[in-house]
Design a protein around this motif. Structure first.
Motif, short mmCIF file in Angstrom:
data_model
loop_
_atom_site.label_atom_id
_atom_site.label_comp_id
_atom_site.label_asym_id
_atom_site.label_seq_id
_atom_site.Cartn_x
_atom_site.Cartn_y
_atom_site.Cartn_z
N LYS A 1 15.49 -12.95 -12.14
CA LYS A 1 14.63 -11.56 -12.40
C LYS A 1 12.99 -12.19 -11.68
O LYS A 1 12.44 -11.37 -11.24
CB LYS A 1 14.69 -10.76 -13.61
CG LYS A 1 13.67 -9.36 -13.12
CD LYS A 1 14.32 -9.10 -12.26
CE LYS A 1 16.07 -8.29 -12.24
NZ LYS A 1 16.29 -7.02 -11.43
N SER B 1 11.45 -3.17 -9.31
CA SER B 1 12.36 -2.88 -8.22
C SER B 1 10.82 -2.58 -7.31
O SER B 1 9.83 -2.29 -7.29
CB SER B 1 12.65 -0.61 -7.99
OG SER B 1 11.23 -0.44 -8.75
N GLU B 2 11.89 -3.01 -5.86
CA GLU B 2 10.74 -3.10 -4.47
C GLU B 2 9.78 -1.90 -5.12
O GLU B 2 8.72 -1.35 -4.17
CB GLU B 2 11.39 -3.50 -3.10
CG GLU B 2 10.42 -3.27 -2.24
CD GLU B 2 11.07 -4.58 -1.19
OE1 GLU B 2 10.30 -4.29 -0.18
OE2 GLU B 2 11.97 -4.96 -1.06
N ASP B 3 10.81 -0.24 -4.79
CA ASP B 3 9.85 0.66 -4.65
C ASP B 3 9.08 1.63 -4.96
O ASP B 3 7.82 1.70 -5.34
CB ASP B 3 10.50 1.66 -4.42
CG ASP B 3 11.95 1.95 -3.31
OD1 ASP B 3 11.88 1.42 -2.43
OD2 ASP B 3 12.74 2.65 -3.92
N ASN B 4 9.04 0.55 -7.11
CA ASN B 4 7.62 0.53 -7.64
C ASN B 4 6.44 -0.44 -7.29
O ASN B 4 5.21 0.02 -7.70
CB ASN B 4 8.95 0.79 -9.20
CG ASN B 4 7.63 0.92 -9.83
OD1 ASN B 4 6.64 0.13 -10.32
ND2 ASN B 4 7.70 2.07 -10.70
N GLU C 1 12.74 -13.05 -8.65
CA GLU C 1 12.87 -11.69 -7.58
C GLU C 1 11.60 -10.84 -7.55
O GLU C 1 11.48 -9.88 -6.33
CB GLU C 1 14.03 -10.97 -7.74
CG GLU C 1 14.74 -9.45 -7.23
CD GLU C 1 15.41 -8.46 -7.47
OE1 GLU C 1 15.64 -7.63 -7.03
OE2 GLU C 1 16.24 -9.10 -9.25
N VAL C 2 11.03 -10.86 -8.71
CA VAL C 2 9.89 -9.66 -8.76
C VAL C 2 8.69 -10.79 -8.14
O VAL C 2 7.91 -9.96 -7.31
CB VAL C 2 9.03 -9.81 -10.01
CG1 VAL C 2 7.76 -8.47 -10.48
CG2 VAL C 2 10.38 -8.96 -10.61
N LYS D 1 11.32 -3.69 -19.43
CA LYS D 1 11.82 -3.28 -17.97
C LYS D 1 12.42 -5.05 -17.61
O LYS D 1 12.93 -4.86 -16.86
CB LYS D 1 11.54 -2.75 -16.88
CG LYS D 1 11.24 -1.45 -17.32
CD LYS D 1 11.36 0.30 -16.53
CE LYS D 1 10.40 0.98 -16.68
NZ LYS D 1 10.17 1.70 -16.03
N ALA E 1 8.42 -1.20 -12.94
CA ALA E 1 9.88 -1.17 -12.85
C ALA E 1 9.57 -2.66 -11.79
O ALA E 1 8.72 -2.91 -11.35
CB ALA E 1 10.15 -0.13 -12.52
#
Length: 223
Positions: A210, A172-175, A213-214, A192, A170
């Motif tokens: 996005k 997201s930073e956590d994933n 960002e990733v 995603k 995903a």
């Protein structure tokens, strides 16, 4: 003929950490998505061999990319046999990604010095992929195979393994932190990264944002 060597591909995978995965039957949508990813900083892109006449779309997409965004390394995924690999190599694919370990595909890619990332779900399959010449192996489906914990387990006895999970990643930073802390070289990301509604509404600027960002998150979290 591929414009980038398998060494170029492996190094870029490690450097950027992200390989977007996408297919659409519309050439114009594919162009817009690839360009959006490029504008967001992406330099590798996996076009998936999913629909009828997909190779014809890729042929035009690759010719366009060579002229318009020559730094983009276009490859092809969802390749399950040697004949398909040969077809796309003839159309200029710079790397081949498979959901399985197929020896015929490996031989064809090796003869042409094309990067090949086979899908693996066990240490035995990863070892076989290494024997067949794979530099970066694909863990697929990443979440179902065991996720980051599986990667950690593999890297214990085989720390030299370069892994690219696809499926269950995903933006997201956590994933992403979980995957890169486990020791992946890069991640493959599909739906995603490209929400259906964004594609339908042609909001390609959101894809660029996005991707940027990733990539920024990956640059911070990877070891």
């Amino acid at each position: 003929m591929a414009r980038f060597s398998r060494i170029d591909v492996a190094l870029k995978m490690k450097e950027t950490g992200l390989v977007p995965v996408f297919y659409n039957e519309s050439l114009e949508i594919c162009k817009a998505v690839v360009k959006a990813c490029y504008d967001g900083g992406v330099r590798l892109f996996e076009f998936t061999n999913r629909g009828d006449f997909a190779h014809l779309v890729f042929a035009e997409l690759n010719k366009w990319a060579i002229n318009e965004i020559p730094d983009m390394i276009l490859g092809v995924g969802s390749i399950i046999d040697g004949a398909s690999a040969a077809l796309y190599i003839g159309l200029g694919a710079n790397f081949i990604v498979s959901p399985i370990v197929d020896e015929e595909t490996a031989k064809i890619c090796n003869k042409r010095k094309i990067a090949w990332s086979p899908g693996c779900g066990s240490v035995t399959e990863i070892s076989k992929a290494h024997e067949l010449g794979a530099e970066v192996v694909k863990i697929f489906p990443g979440k179902q195979v065991g996720g980051p914990e599986f990667v950690k387990a593999v890297k214990g006895p085989m720390p030299w393994t370069s892994i690219m999970p696809t499926g269950g990643v995903a933006p997201s930073e956590d994933n992403l932190k979980e995957w890169f802390n486990a020791g992946v070289t890069c991640v493959g990301m599909g739906s995603k990264l490209f929400p259906k509604q964004v594609i339908e509404n042609k909001q390609f600027e959101l894809i660029s944002a996005k991707c940027a960002e990733v990539l920024e998150i990956i640059s911070r979290v990877k070891k």
